[in-house]
Design a protein around this motif. Structure first.
Motif, PDB file in Angstrom:
ATOM      1  N   GLY A  99     -12.377 -31.365 -27.137  1.00 31.80           N
ATOM      2  CA  GLY A  99     -12.898 -32.522 -26.316  1.00 31.80           C
ATOM      3  C   GLY A  99     -14.687 -32.267 -25.973  1.00 31.80           C
ATOM      4  O   GLY A  99     -15.300 -33.221 -26.078  1.00 31.80           O
ATOM      5  N   HIS A 100     -14.707 -31.109 -25.396  1.00 31.85           N
ATOM      6  CA  HIS A 100     -15.962 -30.665 -24.916  1.00 31.85           C
ATOM      7  C   HIS A 100     -17.190 -30.923 -26.286  1.00 31.85           C
ATOM      8  O   HIS A 100     -18.229 -31.726 -26.026  1.00 31.85           O
ATOM      9  CB  HIS A 100     -16.141 -29.303 -24.384  1.00 31.85           C
ATOM     10  CG  HIS A 100     -17.297 -28.806 -24.538  1.00 31.85           C
ATOM     11  ND1 HIS A 100     -18.581 -28.922 -23.412  1.00 31.85           N
ATOM     12  CD2 HIS A 100     -18.099 -27.663 -25.388  1.00 31.85           C
ATOM     13  CE1 HIS A 100     -19.476 -28.219 -23.771  1.00 31.85           C
ATOM     14  NE2 HIS A 100     -19.188 -27.624 -24.897  1.00 31.85           N
ATOM     15  N   HIS A 135     -10.350 -25.028 -19.314  1.00 35.90           N
ATOM     16  CA  HIS A 135      -9.194 -25.350 -19.817  1.00 35.90           C
ATOM     17  C   HIS A 135      -9.141 -25.541 -21.302  1.00 35.90           C
ATOM     18  O   HIS A 135     -10.129 -26.081 -22.004  1.00 35.90           O
ATOM     19  CB  HIS A 135      -8.872 -26.786 -18.967  1.00 35.90           C
ATOM     20  CG  HIS A 135      -7.601 -27.311 -19.404  1.00 35.90           C
ATOM     21  ND1 HIS A 135      -7.361 -28.120 -20.248  1.00 35.90           N
ATOM     22  CD2 HIS A 135      -6.365 -27.063 -18.692  1.00 35.90           C
ATOM     23  CE1 HIS A 135      -5.907 -28.509 -20.303  1.00 35.90           C
ATOM     24  NE2 HIS A 135      -5.337 -27.713 -19.213  1.00 35.90           N
ATOM     25  N   HIS A 136      -8.139 -24.941 -21.763  1.00 35.57           N
ATOM     26  CA  HIS A 136      -8.104 -25.052 -23.348  1.00 35.57           C
ATOM     27  C   HIS A 136      -6.944 -25.776 -23.846  1.00 35.57           C
ATOM     28  O   HIS A 136      -6.489 -25.711 -25.113  1.00 35.57           O
ATOM     29  CB  HIS A 136      -7.844 -23.615 -23.893  1.00 35.57           C
ATOM     30  CG  HIS A 136      -8.982 -22.817 -23.798  1.00 35.57           C
ATOM     31  ND1 HIS A 136     -10.271 -22.946 -24.387  1.00 35.57           N
ATOM     32  CD2 HIS A 136      -9.574 -21.731 -22.715  1.00 35.57           C
ATOM     33  CE1 HIS A 136     -11.090 -21.912 -24.048  1.00 35.57           C
ATOM     34  NE2 HIS A 136     -10.791 -21.559 -22.846  1.00 35.57           N
ATOM     35  N   ALA A 137      -6.528 -26.922 -23.096  1.00 35.61           N
ATOM     36  CA  ALA A 137      -5.694 -28.044 -23.677  1.00 35.61           C
ATOM     37  C   ALA A 137      -4.142 -27.361 -24.417  1.00 35.61           C
ATOM     38  O   ALA A 137      -3.882 -28.106 -25.256  1.00 35.61           O
ATOM     39  CB  ALA A 137      -6.365 -28.895 -24.699  1.00 35.61           C
ATOM     40  N   LEU A 144     -13.980 -37.781 -23.315  1.00 29.25           N
ATOM     41  CA  LEU A 144     -13.804 -36.434 -23.923  1.00 29.25           C
ATOM     42  C   LEU A 144     -14.247 -35.221 -23.355  1.00 29.25           C
ATOM     43  O   LEU A 144     -13.692 -34.308 -23.235  1.00 29.25           O
ATOM     44  CB  LEU A 144     -14.221 -36.644 -25.301  1.00 29.25           C
ATOM     45  CG  LEU A 144     -13.557 -37.593 -26.199  1.00 29.25           C
ATOM     46  CD1 LEU A 144     -14.266 -37.964 -27.447  1.00 29.25           C
ATOM     47  CD2 LEU A 144     -12.168 -37.360 -26.633  1.00 29.25           C
ATOM     48  N   ASP A 189      -8.794 -22.785 -29.692  1.00 33.12           N
ATOM     49  CA  ASP A 189      -9.642 -23.949 -29.180  1.00 33.12           C
ATOM     50  C   ASP A 189     -11.003 -23.802 -29.513  1.00 33.12           C
ATOM     51  O   ASP A 189     -11.524 -24.699 -29.944  1.00 33.12           O
ATOM     52  CB  ASP A 189      -9.304 -24.042 -27.767  1.00 33.12           C
ATOM     53  CG  ASP A 189      -9.603 -25.408 -26.858  1.00 33.12           C
ATOM     54  OD1 ASP A 189      -9.683 -26.299 -27.533  1.00 33.12           O
ATOM     55  OD2 ASP A 189     -10.306 -25.148 -25.942  1.00 33.12           O
ATOM     56  N   GLY A 204     -12.722 -34.697 -19.799  1.00 33.04           N
ATOM     57  CA  GLY A 204     -11.148 -34.658 -19.972  1.00 33.04           C
ATOM     58  C   GLY A 204     -10.737 -33.199 -20.046  1.00 33.04           C
ATOM     59  O   GLY A 204     -11.344 -32.354 -20.435  1.00 33.04           O
ATOM     60  N   GLU A 205      -9.220 -33.057 -19.888  1.00 35.01           N
ATOM     61  CA  GLU A 205      -8.786 -31.658 -20.058  1.00 35.01           C
ATOM     62  C   GLU A 205      -8.193 -31.620 -21.694  1.00 35.01           C
ATOM     63  O   GLU A 205      -7.298 -31.142 -21.905  1.00 35.01           O
ATOM     64  CB  GLU A 205      -7.429 -31.525 -19.188  1.00 35.01           C
ATOM     65  CG  GLU A 205      -7.628 -31.746 -17.991  1.00 35.01           C
ATOM     66  CD  GLU A 205      -8.509 -30.730 -17.229  1.00 35.01           C
ATOM     67  OE1 GLU A 205      -8.172 -29.438 -17.336  1.00 35.01           O
ATOM     68  OE2 GLU A 205      -9.576 -31.034 -16.396  1.00 35.01           O
ATOM     69  N   LEU A 206      -9.402 -31.609 -22.383  1.00 32.53           N
ATOM     70  CA  LEU A 206      -9.185 -31.443 -23.962  1.00 32.53           C
ATOM     71  C   LEU A 206      -9.652 -30.255 -24.371  1.00 32.53           C
ATOM     72  O   LEU A 206      -9.895 -30.164 -25.670  1.00 32.53           O
ATOM     73  CB  LEU A 206      -9.725 -32.622 -24.506  1.00 32.53           C
ATOM     74  CG  LEU A 206      -9.078 -33.998 -24.292  1.00 32.53           C
ATOM     75  CD1 LEU A 206      -9.640 -35.260 -24.780  1.00 32.53           C
ATOM     76  CD2 LEU A 206      -7.435 -34.051 -24.534  1.00 32.53           C
TER      77      LEU A 206
END
Length: 197
Positions: free
Chosen positions: A28-29, A152-154, A19, A161, A22-24
């Motif tokens: 995810g972070h 990256h903000h998915a 998570l 985000d 990933g690019e989430l």
């Protein structure tokens, strides 16, 4: 029961890593961080409590609730400074170090809390941790501008985000420590009530 907790805690770590890596976006972070510090760490600490690798039993003067609460506070707040967040976003090695710091800080705090002679201080440390997690989650969620614009903000707007990432911190991190403190307090009150009867 402790062995099952240890296995579940260790199994949660790769999920948190995926998570966080990933690019989430911030969602995810934050989920990755919270899995490391507020889900895996207490399970691992409980699974190891009373055994040979129980850090609080081995070094009770060092791995004590209030000092470990401060270590956990510093870890969580420092890694959310925009410069460190950008470094972790830009490097898998720094990201791994970040996740490891969260796991170790959480494990040491929870290990100190589960160490029976330190129960009252442990309850206080968990409730204080819940408060600082709540504060950081609110600050991130209510910031008027994106604090981490380069990540990256998915597919979401950076501010949305970030706001959702703050909510994840509130729902998982603050709740884990608050509920942990209440459970330990209830157990302590039952124990004292049984001793008085």
């Amino acid at each position: 029961m402790k062995r099952g907790a240890l296995i579940c805690g260790l199994a949660a770590l790769p999920v948190g890593w995926m998570l966080a890596a990933g690019e989430l976006g911030m969602i995810g972070h934050m989920a990755g961080h919270m899995i490391a510090v507020a889900v895996a760490a207490p399970l691992v600490a409980w699974g190891l409590s009373g055994g040979r690798i129980d850090s609080a039993a081995r070094w009770p003067g060092i791995v004590a609730p209030m000092p470990m609460m401060l270590v956990e506070l510093a870890t969580v707040w420092l890694w959310h400074l925009p410069a460190l967040r950008a470094a972790a976003h830009g490097s898998p090695i720094v990201l791994a170090a970040e996740q490891l710091c969260f796991l170790i800080a959480g494990w040491l705090l929870w290990a100190s809390v589960f160490h029976a002679p330190q129960r009252m201080a442990g309850i206080g440390a968990l409730l204080l941790t819940s408060m600082h997690m709540t504060l950081l989650g609110v600050l991130i969620g209510l910031a008027p501008r994106p604090l981490y614009p380069d990540m990256h903000h998915a597919g979401l707007a950076p501010l949305i985000d970030q706001q959702l990432g703050g909510v994840v911190m509130l729902l998982v991190g603050a709740a884990s420590y608050f509920i942990g403190g209440l459970v330990l307090l209830a157990a302590l009150l039952r124990q004292k009530g049984g001793a008085a009867a």
